[in-house]
Design a protein around this motif. Sequence first.
Motif, PDB file in Angstrom:
ATOM      1  N   HIS A   1     -10.270   3.144   5.654  1.00  0.00           N
ATOM      2  CA  HIS A   1     -11.657   2.674   5.682  1.00  0.00           C
ATOM      3  C   HIS A   1     -12.116   2.151   4.321  1.00  0.00           C
ATOM      4  CE1 HIS A   1     -15.588   2.330   7.488  1.00  0.00           C
ATOM      5  NE2 HIS A   1     -16.130   3.000   6.491  1.00  0.00           N
ATOM      6  N   THR A   2     -11.540   2.729   3.255  1.00  0.00           N
ATOM      7  CA  THR A   2     -12.025   2.410   1.901  1.00  0.00           C
ATOM      8  C   THR A   2     -11.086   1.505   1.104  1.00  0.00           C
ATOM      9  OG1 THR A   2     -11.006   4.457   1.066  1.00  0.00           O
ATOM     10  CG2 THR A   2     -13.328   4.579   1.741  1.00  0.00           C
ATOM     11  N   HIS A   3      -9.795   1.471   1.464  1.00  0.00           N
ATOM     12  CA  HIS A   3      -8.813   0.714   0.685  1.00  0.00           C
ATOM     13  C   HIS A   3      -8.693  -0.694   1.245  1.00  0.00           C
ATOM     14  CE1 HIS A   3      -5.018  -0.290  -1.305  1.00  0.00           C
ATOM     15  NE2 HIS A   3      -5.171   0.789  -2.060  1.00  0.00           N
ATOM     16  N   SER A   4      -8.975  -1.698   0.438  1.00  0.00           N
ATOM     17  CA  SER A   4      -9.010  -3.084   0.927  1.00  0.00           C
ATOM     18  C   SER A   4      -7.624  -3.597   1.330  1.00  0.00           C
ATOM     19  CB  SER A   4      -9.598  -4.010  -0.144  1.00  0.00           C
ATOM     20  OG  SER A   4      -8.801  -3.964  -1.319  1.00  0.00           O
ATOM     21  N   ASN A   5      -6.567  -2.972   0.780  1.00  0.00           N
ATOM     22  CA  ASN A   5      -5.205  -3.435   1.055  1.00  0.00           C
ATOM     23  C   ASN A   5      -4.423  -2.437   1.916  1.00  0.00           C
ATOM     24  OD1 ASN A   5      -3.298  -5.494   0.726  1.00  0.00           O
ATOM     25  ND2 ASN A   5      -2.225  -4.360  -0.874  1.00  0.00           N
ATOM     26  N   ALA A   6      -5.154  -1.634   2.693  1.00  0.00           N
ATOM     27  CA  ALA A   6      -4.501  -0.605   3.516  1.00  0.00           C
ATOM     28  C   ALA A   6      -3.557  -1.255   4.535  1.00  0.00           C
ATOM     29  CB  ALA A   6      -5.545   0.229   4.246  1.00  0.00           C
ATOM     30  N   LEU A   7      -2.458  -0.543   4.843  1.00  0.00           N
ATOM     31  CA  LEU A   7      -1.488  -1.046   5.818  1.00  0.00           C
ATOM     32  C   LEU A   7      -2.168  -1.373   7.143  1.00  0.00           C
ATOM     33  CD1 LEU A   7       1.438   1.431   5.144  1.00  0.00           C
ATOM     34  CD2 LEU A   7       1.577  -1.050   4.905  1.00  0.00           C
ATOM     35  N   PHE A   8      -3.013  -0.453   7.599  1.00  0.00           N
ATOM     36  CA  PHE A   8      -3.748  -0.645   8.857  1.00  0.00           C
ATOM     37  C   PHE A   8      -5.212  -0.329   8.587  1.00  0.00           C
ATOM     38  CE2 PHE A   8       0.511   1.067   9.922  1.00  0.00           C
ATOM     39  CZ  PHE A   8       1.054  -0.082  10.481  1.00  0.00           C
TER      40      PHE A   8
ATOM     41  N   ASP B   1       0.844  -1.199   0.000  1.00  0.00           N
ATOM     42  CA  ASP B   1       0.000   0.000   0.000  1.00  0.00           C
ATOM     43  C   ASP B   1       0.884   1.256   0.000  1.00  0.00           C
ATOM     44  OD1 ASP B   1      -2.026   1.850   0.316  1.00  0.00           O
ATOM     45  OD2 ASP B   1      -2.288   1.470   2.463  1.00  0.00           O
ATOM     46  N   TYR B   2       1.403   1.593  -1.195  1.00  0.00           N
ATOM     47  CA  TYR B   2       2.330   2.721  -1.313  1.00  0.00           C
ATOM     48  C   TYR B   2       1.668   4.049  -0.947  1.00  0.00           C
ATOM     49  CZ  TYR B   2       5.621  -0.401  -3.667  1.00  0.00           C
ATOM     50  OH  TYR B   2       6.476  -1.429  -3.952  1.00  0.00           O
ATOM     51  N   SER B   3       0.438   4.251  -1.418  1.00  0.00           N
ATOM     52  CA  SER B   3      -0.240   5.532  -1.153  1.00  0.00           C
ATOM     53  C   SER B   3      -0.486   5.706   0.350  1.00  0.00           C
ATOM     54  CB  SER B   3      -1.557   5.619  -1.925  1.00  0.00           C
ATOM     55  OG  SER B   3      -2.370   4.490  -1.656  1.00  0.00           O
ATOM     56  N   GLY B   4      -0.886   4.613   1.027  1.00  0.00           N
ATOM     57  CA  GLY B   4      -1.090   4.687   2.470  1.00  0.00           C
ATOM     58  C   GLY B   4       0.206   4.948   3.212  1.00  0.00           C
ATOM     59  N   PHE B   5       1.288   4.321   2.753  1.00  0.00           N
ATOM     60  CA  PHE B   5       2.601   4.506   3.379  1.00  0.00           C
ATOM     61  C   PHE B   5       3.053   5.963   3.260  1.00  0.00           C
ATOM     62  CE2 PHE B   5       7.320   4.388   2.890  1.00  0.00           C
ATOM     63  CZ  PHE B   5       7.626   4.024   4.186  1.00  0.00           C
ATOM     64  N   VAL B   6       2.884   6.548   2.077  1.00  0.00           N
ATOM     65  CA  VAL B   6       3.263   7.954   1.856  1.00  0.00           C
ATOM     66  C   VAL B   6       2.430   8.872   2.753  1.00  0.00           C
ATOM     67  CG1 VAL B   6       3.264   9.854   0.185  1.00  0.00           C
ATOM     68  CG2 VAL B   6       4.128   7.600  -0.488  1.00  0.00           C
ATOM     69  N   LEU B   7       1.119   8.596   2.856  1.00  0.00           N
ATOM     70  CA  LEU B   7       0.256   9.414   3.713  1.00  0.00           C
ATOM     71  C   LEU B   7       0.713   9.358   5.171  1.00  0.00           C
ATOM     72  CD1 LEU B   7      -3.272   8.519   2.259  1.00  0.00           C
ATOM     73  CD2 LEU B   7      -2.198  10.779   2.231  1.00  0.00           C
ATOM     74  N   LEU B   8       1.054   8.154   5.644  1.00  0.00           N
ATOM     75  CA  LEU B   8       1.521   8.005   7.027  1.00  0.00           C
ATOM     76  C   LEU B   8       2.827   8.754   7.272  1.00  0.00           C
ATOM     77  CD1 LEU B   8       0.809   4.232   7.827  1.00  0.00           C
ATOM     78  CD2 LEU B   8      -0.184   6.199   8.983  1.00  0.00           C
ATOM     79  N   VAL B   9       3.769   8.633   6.337  1.00  0.00           N
ATOM     80  CA  VAL B   9       5.066   9.304   6.491  1.00  0.00           C
ATOM     81  C   VAL B   9       4.891  10.816   6.507  1.00  0.00           C
ATOM     82  CG1 VAL B   9       7.305   9.739   5.395  1.00  0.00           C
ATOM     83  CG2 VAL B   9       6.421   7.409   5.513  1.00  0.00           C
ATOM     84  N   VAL B  10       4.085  11.352   5.585  1.00  0.00           N
ATOM     85  CA  VAL B  10       3.841  12.805   5.528  1.00  0.00           C
ATOM     86  C   VAL B  10       3.181  13.278   6.827  1.00  0.00           C
ATOM     87  CG1 VAL B  10       2.541  14.642   4.361  1.00  0.00           C
ATOM     88  CG2 VAL B  10       3.738  12.910   3.012  1.00  0.00           C
ATOM     89  N   ALA B  11       2.216  12.495   7.327  1.00  0.00           N
ATOM     90  CA  ALA B  11       1.530  12.867   8.567  1.00  0.00           C
ATOM     91  C   ALA B  11       2.504  12.927   9.741  1.00  0.00           C
ATOM     92  CB  ALA B  11       0.416  11.858   8.861  1.00  0.00           C
ATOM     93  N   MET B  12       3.342  11.890   9.877  1.00  0.00           N
ATOM     94  CA  MET B  12       4.278  11.837  11.005  1.00  0.00           C
ATOM     95  C   MET B  12       5.341  12.930  10.917  1.00  0.00           C
ATOM     96  SD  MET B  12       4.783   7.778  11.869  1.00  0.00           S
ATOM     97  CE  MET B  12       4.943   7.103  10.234  1.00  0.00           C
ATOM     98  N   VAL B  13       5.902  13.115   9.725  1.00  0.00           N
ATOM     99  CA  VAL B  13       6.947  14.134   9.543  1.00  0.00           C
ATOM    100  C   VAL B  13       6.370  15.530   9.757  1.00  0.00           C
ATOM    101  CG1 VAL B  13       8.508  15.183   7.855  1.00  0.00           C
ATOM    102  CG2 VAL B  13       8.366  12.693   8.025  1.00  0.00           C
ATOM    103  N   GLY B  14       5.165  15.781   9.239  1.00  0.00           N
ATOM    104  CA  GLY B  14       4.538  17.096   9.402  1.00  0.00           C
ATOM    105  C   GLY B  14       4.313  17.445  10.860  1.00  0.00           C
TER     106      GLY B  14
END
Length: 463
Positions: free
Chosen positions: A253-260, A203-216
Amino acid sequence: MNATPTHQALQPEFRLLVLLVSIGFFMQGLDTTIINTALPAIARSLNEDPLRMHSVVVAYVLSVAACIPLSGWLADRFGVRNTYFTAIIVFVLGSLGCAIAQDLNTLLMFRVLQGIGGALLLPVGRLAMLKIIPRTQFLSAMSLMSLAGLIGPLIGPTLGGWMVEYLSWQWVFLINLPIGLLGGLITFKAMPNVTEPNVARFDYSGFVLLVVAMVGLCLGIENFANPLYPLWWSLTLVAVGLLTSLIYAYHSHTHSNALFRSKLFKNKIYAIGILGNFFARLGGNSIPFLLPLMLQVAFGFEPFITGLLMIPTVLGSLASKPIIRKIIQRFGYRQVLLVNTLLVGMCIASFALTTADTPIWLRAMHFFAFGILNSLQFVSMNTLTLKDLSQQDASSGNSFLSMIMMLSMSIGVALAGTLVNMFSAYFGPEQLNNAFHLSLICLGCINIIAAYIFWHIPKNTPV
C-alpha cells in the motif's frame, strides 16, 4: 477496404520459438505430476515413511510460487533468452541432483533448485512469445503451446508409475535431462535476447516478505503432525507467515515500487477471484497427490496401475474444455462457481466411499467426473479473476494469480499430508483406509466452505 484479420496462423519463422517454450511448459507440467505415483517407491529407497513424503511435492511447488515474482524482472533486466536458458540449466541440474540423492534432505534441497528453474520456465517463455511474436499470431502460438501443457499432466502419473515399476524411481528425474538439453540447444537459435531499456529497481524487501510469508505458512501446516517438531514450533511458523503477510499488505500500500500494489484489490471481482482461487484450490490441488498415495499405500495397487487410473482425471479435464465457455455464458459466473464449488467438494469427499474392491470402471468414471468438475472450477475462477483488470494491471495481476495458485497447491498438499498423518496416528497403521477417508472428507468440506466466497460475486456480473 478489407479489414485486417484479428487472428492469423503462426508463421514458420516463429514455430521454433513456440516449440522451445512448449518444451519448458511440458517439463514443468510433467514434473508437477510424474512424482506423485513415484513417492512410495522413493520412500522405500530412502528408508522414509511414505506418509511423510508430501514434503517432496511441497518443496518443489513452494519454490515455484516463491520465485514467480522474480521472473518478469529478471527477463526485463537480463533478457528473455539469458533468463530462459539459465532456467533450463537450473532445472536440469536440480533434476540430476534429485536422481542421485541418497537421503530425503538432499532430495528436498535439489527439489527446491528444480522449483527455482521451473518457476521461470513458463512465465519467461510466455513473455518471450509476447515480445517477439506479432499480436495477430499470438493466439495461434498460445494454442499450440497449451497442447504441451496438457500432454505433460496427461502422461505424467502413468509414465512415473511405469518408470518406478520397470526401471527405477531415479528415471522420474533423469527424463528431464535430454528434454532440457534439447531445449538449451534450441534457445540460442530460436530466442533473441530481448531486454527492456528502463527496468525499475527490484522490490527486494517485498520479495523477502512474500517468501517468508509463504514458507512460514507452508512449513507450519506441514509440520503439525510431525513428531520431530513440537506443536509450538508449527504454530510459531504459521503466526510468522500470517504476520509477514500483513506486513506485506502494508508494504504494497505504501511502497511505490511494490511487486504487487494494493490497488489491484480495489477491483472487487479480482479480490473475490484471488480469495476464491486460494481456498477452492486447497482440496482440488491436493487430490493428484493424495489419490495415488491412497491407491498404493492403503489399497496396495502397483505404481503403473495407479498411474493408469489417474488418466481419466486428465481426460475429464480435456473433455470439459469445449463446453466451459457455453456453461458460463448460459448460467453466469456466480451461479456456475457457487454450484460447481459445492459439487467439487462433494466429489472430493465421495472418494472416501471407495475401497480396494471398488470396480475399476466405477473408479475410472469417478475420476473422470472429478476431472470435468475440477477443470470447470479452475477455468471459471481464472477467467473471473482476470477479466476486469486494466491493461496496466494485467501483467502484475496475472503474476499474483499464478503465485497464489502455486501457493494454494503447496499448502493443499501440506494440509493433505498433515491430515493423513494425524488420522493415521489416531487410528493406527492397520487402519490406513480410515485415515485417508477422513482426510478426503475434511478436504471436501474445506472446498464447500469456499462457496461462501463466491456468494459475494455480484449477481449482474457480465460474462
